[in-house]
Design a protein around this motif. Structure first.
Motif, PDB file in Angstrom:
ATOM      1  N   ALA A   1      28.767  53.800  36.866  1.00 34.30           N
ATOM      2  CA  ALA A   1      29.573  52.596  36.631  1.00 34.30           C
ATOM      3  C   ALA A   1      28.682  51.366  36.586  1.00 34.30           C
ATOM      4  CB  ALA A   1      30.635  52.453  37.721  1.00 34.30           C
ATOM      5  N   GLY A   2      27.606  51.393  37.430  1.00 32.90           N
ATOM      6  CA  GLY A   2      26.647  50.296  37.390  1.00 32.90           C
ATOM      7  C   GLY A   2      25.995  50.181  36.015  1.00 32.90           C
ATOM      8  N   ILE A   3      25.620  51.343  35.436  1.00 27.06           N
ATOM      9  CA  ILE A   3      25.005  51.317  34.090  1.00 27.06           C
ATOM     10  C   ILE A   3      25.999  50.796  33.067  1.00 27.06           C
ATOM     11  CG2 ILE A   3      24.025  52.753  32.250  1.00 27.06           C
ATOM     12  CD1 ILE A   3      22.846  54.542  34.291  1.00 27.06           C
ATOM     13  N   LEU A   4      27.244  51.321  33.139  1.00 26.18           N
ATOM     14  CA  LEU A   4      28.248  50.947  32.141  1.00 26.18           C
ATOM     15  C   LEU A   4      28.591  49.464  32.229  1.00 26.18           C
ATOM     16  CD1 LEU A   4      30.647  54.023  32.290  1.00 26.18           C
ATOM     17  CD2 LEU A   4      28.950  53.465  30.536  1.00 26.18           C
ATOM     18  N   SER A   5      28.475  48.879  33.455  1.00 21.83           N
ATOM     19  CA  SER A   5      28.785  47.454  33.593  1.00 21.83           C
ATOM     20  C   SER A   5      27.592  46.574  33.254  1.00 21.83           C
ATOM     21  CB  SER A   5      29.247  47.151  35.017  1.00 21.83           C
ATOM     22  OG  SER A   5      30.169  48.116  35.442  1.00 21.83           O
ATOM     23  N   GLY A   6      26.517  47.188  32.785  1.00 23.24           N
ATOM     24  CA  GLY A   6      25.393  46.383  32.323  1.00 23.24           C
ATOM     25  C   GLY A   6      24.289  46.202  33.329  1.00 23.24           C
ATOM     26  N   GLY A   7      24.281  47.005  34.407  1.00 23.04           N
ATOM     27  CA  GLY A   7      23.189  46.921  35.376  1.00 23.04           C
ATOM     28  C   GLY A   7      22.336  48.174  35.332  1.00 23.04           C
ATOM     29  N   GLU A   8      21.631  48.449  36.458  1.00 19.95           N
ATOM     30  CA  GLU A   8      20.872  49.683  36.551  1.00 19.95           C
ATOM     31  C   GLU A   8      21.700  50.721  37.293  1.00 19.95           C
ATOM     32  OE1 GLU A   8      19.830  46.859  37.933  1.00 19.95           O
ATOM     33  OE2 GLU A   8      18.164  46.134  36.674  1.00 19.95           O
ATOM     34  N   PHE A   9      21.179  51.979  37.324  1.00 18.22           N
ATOM     35  CA  PHE A   9      21.834  53.051  38.078  1.00 18.22           C
ATOM     36  C   PHE A   9      21.898  52.649  39.545  1.00 18.22           C
ATOM     37  CE2 PHE A   9      21.643  57.354  40.128  1.00 18.22           C
ATOM     38  CZ  PHE A   9      22.853  57.811  39.648  1.00 18.22           C
ATOM     39  N   LEU A  10      23.070  52.720  40.143  1.00 20.41           N
ATOM     40  CA  LEU A  10      23.317  52.379  41.546  1.00 20.41           C
ATOM     41  C   LEU A  10      23.087  50.902  41.845  1.00 20.41           C
ATOM     42  CD1 LEU A  10      21.832  55.464  43.432  1.00 20.41           C
ATOM     43  CD2 LEU A  10      24.221  54.889  43.179  1.00 20.41           C
ATOM     44  N   ASN A  11      23.163  50.048  40.841  1.00 17.03           N
ATOM     45  CA  ASN A  11      23.164  48.609  41.098  1.00 17.03           C
ATOM     46  C   ASN A  11      24.618  48.172  41.246  1.00 17.03           C
ATOM     47  OD1 ASN A  11      22.993  45.880  41.128  1.00 17.03           O
ATOM     48  ND2 ASN A  11      21.815  45.678  39.231  1.00 17.03           N
ATOM     49  N   TYR A  12      25.008  47.863  42.512  1.00 21.28           N
ATOM     50  CA  TYR A  12      26.423  47.569  42.765  1.00 21.28           C
ATOM     51  C   TYR A  12      26.782  46.130  42.429  1.00 21.28           C
ATOM     52  CZ  TYR A  12      25.192  51.401  45.937  1.00 21.28           C
ATOM     53  OH  TYR A  12      24.689  52.529  46.473  1.00 21.28           O
ATOM     54  N   SER A  13      25.777  45.279  42.265  1.00 23.84           N
ATOM     55  CA  SER A  13      26.065  43.852  42.105  1.00 23.84           C
ATOM     56  C   SER A  13      26.921  43.567  40.887  1.00 23.84           C
ATOM     57  CB  SER A  13      24.754  43.076  41.994  1.00 23.84           C
ATOM     58  OG  SER A  13      24.016  43.223  43.171  1.00 23.84           O
ATOM     59  N   VAL A  14      26.855  44.458  39.857  1.00 23.14           N
ATOM     60  CA  VAL A  14      27.582  44.198  38.622  1.00 23.14           C
ATOM     61  C   VAL A  14      28.989  44.783  38.653  1.00 23.14           C
ATOM     62  CG1 VAL A  14      25.512  44.026  37.205  1.00 23.14           C
ATOM     63  CG2 VAL A  14      26.540  46.253  37.602  1.00 23.14           C
ATOM     64  N   LEU A  15      29.381  45.393  39.802  1.00 27.28           N
ATOM     65  CA  LEU A  15      30.652  46.119  39.822  1.00 27.28           C
ATOM     66  C   LEU A  15      31.859  45.195  39.970  1.00 27.28           C
ATOM     67  CD1 LEU A  15      29.796  49.269  41.959  1.00 27.28           C
ATOM     68  CD2 LEU A  15      30.063  49.121  39.493  1.00 27.28           C
ATOM     69  N   ALA A  16      31.662  44.007  40.528  1.00 25.93           N
ATOM     70  CA  ALA A  16      32.793  43.096  40.725  1.00 25.93           C
ATOM     71  C   ALA A  16      32.428  41.725  40.178  1.00 25.93           C
ATOM     72  CB  ALA A  16      33.155  43.015  42.209  1.00 25.93           C
ATOM     73  N   ILE A  17      33.310  40.762  40.401  1.00 21.81           N
ATOM     74  CA  ILE A  17      33.113  39.440  39.786  1.00 21.81           C
ATOM     75  C   ILE A  17      31.832  38.789  40.296  1.00 21.81           C
ATOM     76  CG2 ILE A  17      34.209  37.198  39.347  1.00 21.81           C
ATOM     77  CD1 ILE A  17      36.840  38.793  40.396  1.00 21.81           C
ATOM     78  N   ASP A  18      31.642  38.780  41.648  1.00 23.20           N
ATOM     79  CA  ASP A  18      30.388  38.217  42.146  1.00 23.20           C
ATOM     80  C   ASP A  18      29.574  39.327  42.823  1.00 23.20           C
ATOM     81  OD1 ASP A  18      30.933  37.301  45.462  1.00 23.20           O
ATOM     82  OD2 ASP A  18      32.528  38.042  44.146  1.00 23.20           O
ATOM     83  N   PRO A  19      28.236  39.171  42.875  1.00 24.57           N
ATOM     84  CA  PRO A  19      27.371  40.251  43.350  1.00 24.57           C
ATOM     85  C   PRO A  19      27.719  40.748  44.741  1.00 24.57           C
ATOM     86  CG  PRO A  19      26.066  38.513  42.345  1.00 24.57           C
ATOM     87  CD  PRO A  19      27.477  38.012  42.399  1.00 24.57           C
ATOM     88  N   VAL A  20      28.070  39.830  45.682  1.00 25.32           N
ATOM     89  CA  VAL A  20      28.270  40.269  47.062  1.00 25.32           C
ATOM     90  C   VAL A  20      29.499  41.172  47.171  1.00 25.32           C
ATOM     91  CG1 VAL A  20      28.808  39.492  49.395  1.00 25.32           C
ATOM     92  CG2 VAL A  20      27.040  38.337  48.098  1.00 25.32           C
ATOM     93  N   SER A  21      30.599  40.804  46.500  1.00 26.80           N
ATOM     94  CA  SER A  21      31.770  41.684  46.606  1.00 26.80           C
ATOM     95  C   SER A  21      31.512  42.982  45.830  1.00 26.80           C
ATOM     96  CB  SER A  21      33.038  40.981  46.113  1.00 26.80           C
ATOM     97  OG  SER A  21      32.826  40.393  44.870  1.00 26.80           O
ATOM     98  N   GLY A  22      30.673  42.908  44.788  1.00 25.99           N
ATOM     99  CA  GLY A  22      30.269  44.136  44.101  1.00 25.99           C
ATOM    100  C   GLY A  22      29.524  45.058  45.038  1.00 25.99           C
ATOM    101  N   GLN A  23      28.595  44.473  45.827  1.00 23.58           N
ATOM    102  CA  GLN A  23      27.846  45.277  46.800  1.00 23.58           C
ATOM    103  C   GLN A  23      28.791  45.908  47.819  1.00 23.58           C
ATOM    104  OE1 GLN A  23      24.692  46.082  47.047  1.00 23.58           O
ATOM    105  NE2 GLN A  23      23.754  44.800  45.467  1.00 23.58           N
TER     106      GLN A  23
END
Lengths: 186, 136
Positions: B85-107
């Motif tokens: 999901a991290g890759i699909l959202s435009g980040g790296e593998f297992l990069n959670y920062s891109v999963l939500a609106i802001d990096p901290v809630s993504g983490q």
């Protein structure tokens, strides 16, 4: 000072337990002693302020491992069959390896030394930036789950693979051990 | 195990508490010692205790080995899925920062999900091991 005394007592208990396991011929008692060994290890980790590791040691070492040992004993039997003879070459080999290891310890940095590579490389960055970058109060969790998420993924895979391995060896039940691949009659 | 009345009564009292404690360890891992691995082990202990007291056949009625095996794979796939999901959202593998609106809630979301994955896989694997050693 108090911590030093506690550490010495715990380490003495650790050695005593290890010797007791070694002397014990009854495997049930030896299994219980390994559980106690893990519990003492967990106490030592608490003294080292590594509560997460202590938690894991207590849950896995003293809990699950003991039960799995008991499960194995139920399959194999509770008494050690062969009497152990002292073998001189083995004793020599163990003494030399142990001596080398103790010699090697001299090269290790002093306990708690702030200038070791472990402390100077990335730890500072994690400690400084975890609160703003990750926002999780437990630093151990933020390192394990986020900074080192790839490693934790590997660990989870290892556990999964271990489970599959045991399934392949034992999981079919004893009735039909011969066919590993014929799934239908399992 | 028909006559071990004390064991059966104590186990019945302990099993829900063990499960509750496991869930506490799972979800409190962000704030104190604990996390998916420890929680998974503790959670599996509840099932193993049940199996030890009431017998493996009763445990099989509660949770079938096939279910446990599927869950073990599911936990790992959940972990890998968060990575993808991290890759699909435009980040790296297992990069959670891109999963939500802001990096901290993504983490926070990423850590919650992967800890859940670890917990499910570890708990299921421990029950798999128990089944493998204990099944007649």
């Amino acid at each position: 000072m108090t911590v030093t005394v506690i550490n010495i007592i715990l380490l003495c208990l650790l050695v005593i337990t290890a010797l007791a396991i070694n002397k014990q011929r009854n495997l049930f008692a030896a299994t219980m002693l390994t559980g106690i060994y893990s519990l003492i290890c967990a106490s030592l980790f608490v003294c080292l302020d590594a509560v997460d590791v202590a938690f894991t040691e207590a849950a896995v070492g003293a809990g699950i491992a003991t039960i799995l040992f008991l499960g194995t004993l139920a399959l194999t039997g509770f008494e050690e069959k062969t009497r152990v003879k002292i073998s001189i070459p083995a004793l020599l080999l163990v003494s030399i390896t142990g001596g080398l290891l103790i010699y090697g310890i001299q090269d290790m940095p002093a306990f708690g030394d702030a200038n070791t590579p472990v402390q100077t490389y990335l730890s500072g960055k994690y400690i400084d930036e975890s609160a703003t970058e990750i926002g999780v109060p437990n630093l151990v969790t933020s390192v394990l789950a986020s900074y080192r998420g790839y490693d934790t993924f590997g660990e989870t895979t290892v556990i999964f693979t271990a489970g599959i391995g045991v399934l392949m060896l034992l999981g079919r039940g004893r009735k039909n051990r011969k066919g590993l691949l014929d799934e239908d009659d399992a | 195990m028909e006559h071990h009345l004390v064991l059966r009564v104590v186990a019945r009292l302990l099993i829900p508490l063990i499960m509750l404690f496991a869930l506490y360890v799972q979800f409190h891992g962000d704030y104190g010692p604990g996390g998916g691995f420890q929680a998974g082990v503790i959670f599996s202990t509840a099932f193993i205790l049940y199996g030890l007291i009431y017998g493996v056949d009763k445990l099989r009625d509660v949770i079938h080995p096939d279910v446990v095996r599927s869950l073990a794979a599911f936990g790992l796939l959940l972990y890998a899925g968060v990575g993808l999901a991290g890759i699909l959202s435009g980040g790296e593998f297992l990069n959670y920062s891109v999963l939500a609106i802001d990096p901290v809630s993504g983490q926070h979301l990423g850590i919650l999900l992967i800890e859940a994955g670890v917990g499910i896989t570890v708990a299921s694997t421990m029950v798999i091991l128990f089944y493998a050693f204990a099944s007649p």
